[in-house]
Write a protein that holds these residues in place. Sequence first.
Motif, mmCIF file in Angstrom:
data_model
loop_
_atom_site.group_PDB
_atom_site.id
_atom_site.type_symbol
_atom_site.label_atom_id
_atom_site.label_comp_id
_atom_site.label_asym_id
_atom_site.label_seq_id
_atom_site.Cartn_x
_atom_site.Cartn_y
_atom_site.Cartn_z
ATOM 1 N N ALA A 26 0.871 -1.173 0.000
ATOM 2 C CA ALA A 26 0.000 0.000 0.000
ATOM 3 C C ALA A 26 0.905 1.218 0.000
ATOM 4 O O ALA A 26 1.745 1.376 0.875
ATOM 5 N N SER A 27 0.748 2.056 -1.005
ATOM 6 C CA SER A 27 1.684 3.167 -1.164
ATOM 7 C C SER A 27 1.202 4.389 -0.395
ATOM 8 O O SER A 27 0.061 4.447 0.066
ATOM 9 N N THR A 28 2.089 5.374 -0.285
ATOM 10 C CA THR A 28 1.718 6.632 0.344
ATOM 11 C C THR A 28 0.632 7.309 -0.487
ATOM 12 O O THR A 28 -0.204 8.027 0.036
ATOM 13 N N GLU A 29 0.646 7.039 -1.788
ATOM 14 C CA GLU A 29 -0.389 7.559 -2.684
ATOM 15 C C GLU A 29 -1.785 7.100 -2.232
ATOM 16 O O GLU A 29 -2.728 7.869 -2.237
ATOM 17 N N ALA A 30 -1.874 5.820 -1.831
ATOM 18 C CA ALA A 30 -3.161 5.284 -1.389
ATOM 19 C C ALA A 30 -3.647 6.032 -0.156
ATOM 20 O O ALA A 30 -4.834 6.283 0.025
ATOM 21 N N LEU A 31 -2.712 6.410 0.693
ATOM 22 C CA LEU A 31 -3.039 7.140 1.917
ATOM 23 C C LEU A 31 -3.529 8.546 1.615
ATOM 24 O O LEU A 31 -4.500 9.025 2.173
ATOM 25 N N LEU A 32 -2.828 9.210 0.683
ATOM 26 C CA LEU A 32 -3.116 10.617 0.425
ATOM 27 C C LEU A 32 -4.374 10.802 -0.403
ATOM 28 O O LEU A 32 -4.814 11.920 -0.618
ATOM 29 N N TYR B 195 5.962 14.024 -0.260
ATOM 30 C CA TYR B 195 5.699 12.942 -1.196
ATOM 31 C C TYR B 195 6.013 13.374 -2.632
ATOM 32 O O TYR B 195 6.524 12.583 -3.432
ATOM 33 N N ASN B 229 7.046 3.644 4.451
ATOM 34 C CA ASN B 229 7.124 3.390 3.013
ATOM 35 C C ASN B 229 8.425 3.898 2.402
ATOM 36 O O ASN B 229 8.972 3.289 1.485
ATOM 37 N N ASN B 260 1.017 -3.727 4.812
ATOM 38 C CA ASN B 260 2.437 -3.654 4.477
ATOM 39 C C ASN B 260 3.281 -4.567 5.367
ATOM 40 O O ASN B 260 4.283 -5.127 4.915
#
Lengths: 130, 312
Positions: A26-32, B195, B229, B260
């Motif tokens: 799960a990427s940081t993109e999914a979080l944001l 990010y 991450n 994760n």
Amino acid sequence: MNFSKLILSFVLSATLFAQVSLAQIASTEALLGNSAPSSSKDKLFQMTSREDVAKKFEEMGVDPKIIEARIASMSDAEATEIAHKIDTLPAGADAGMSIIGAIVFIFIVLLVTDLLGVTKVFNFTKSIVN
Amino acid sequence: MTAALFFLGGCSSKNPLPLNNNTSSVKLDVPFVAPRSELCASSSIAMVSSYWQVKAQVLPRLTLEELDSRTLIPQKGGTLQIELMAAARANGFLVYQLEPNIDALVAELSVGHPVIVLVNRSFSWAPLWHYAPVTGYDAQMQTVLSHFADEANEAVPLATFEAIWERSQKWGVVLLPPGKIPATATPRKFLSCVYELEKSGMLQEALLSYKAASTRWPENVEILFALGNAYYGLHQLNKAEEMYRKILFLDAVNPLALNNLADISLHKGKLEEAESLLNQAKTDDVAIEAILNATRQEIEKARVSPIKYISF
């Protein structure tokens, strides 16, 4: 058509395939919440935006050698915004007032004074006072 | 009398600069670059970058010529805001857009962060857009200091500054070296900015900023997740695991952290552990559910045909 464009398409299609084939954490993109587009249609749309930006940049005199790097450093949302609004977005520049700007300004000032009946510079104006 | 009041109202700012504290005037030592036609964005980035080069020993990644060629659109005779931000990032800096008000500007200047603003020097119907680094303010004189044009630290009356700044909806950004946090930052917005830096390939720089953020907001789950991450991206799996575990300490059913962690267990060949981690996850979000299912499938696949996973 153009070498830099060719490279750009290649890089974009490569990343497209990479995104499809890799099972990821799960990427940081999914979080944001601005998560990567789910359908391939969305992906194609974003690639088109980037190509549009490349084309517009070339038309607007940007050095073709640097176009690729410039577009690569934009996020998808940024590229889409530029593709759609490049003509209306403000572009900060150094110059004080340009000659053309000054001419337009003087024209409008004289137009207003004509309309106020203080001057009669133009043939087509009719004073609104009296 | 009314006319006089109206006139005064037009000339003085509704929101005067703060006089009552020990930072009633600030003047940052930002190196000055003389104006070059159409290149104010590039110059502004260069000025702020060299300020940080002296203050924090960060090396800018691009030369002035490279900044020029990355910012100018010849036919528009200037630089788009998006490209100013993108070029500054490419130069190795974190770019944070401020809330559109004078308080945010003052707060950043007070802690030593110069701000690049966009102003319209003329009227909205005949715009003359211009970028300039704001280098300070003087509350006694009610002026804003900036490298506006030919003169370093030119003092512009606050009312004038607000009038020309208002026309860009008070657009302003700080450029910060990795690891520094804006005075006015909110965790979520700061996270997005870091990010952006990470996505542009500056993993080490992003890691520094995530770490700083986790010190400033130690109980923020989102920051811990992004930090985890970032470690994962740099193949530091033990550190990544440590961050995801910290999240579980704050939120035991956090689906993203559990996913994760399950992924890491899977990579280590611990399939039972991976599955039990996934089973603890709770979510109503369809997108997150899809991520959990994808990991579940990965575990099944590994069960059927054990793959040799790459060791990190």
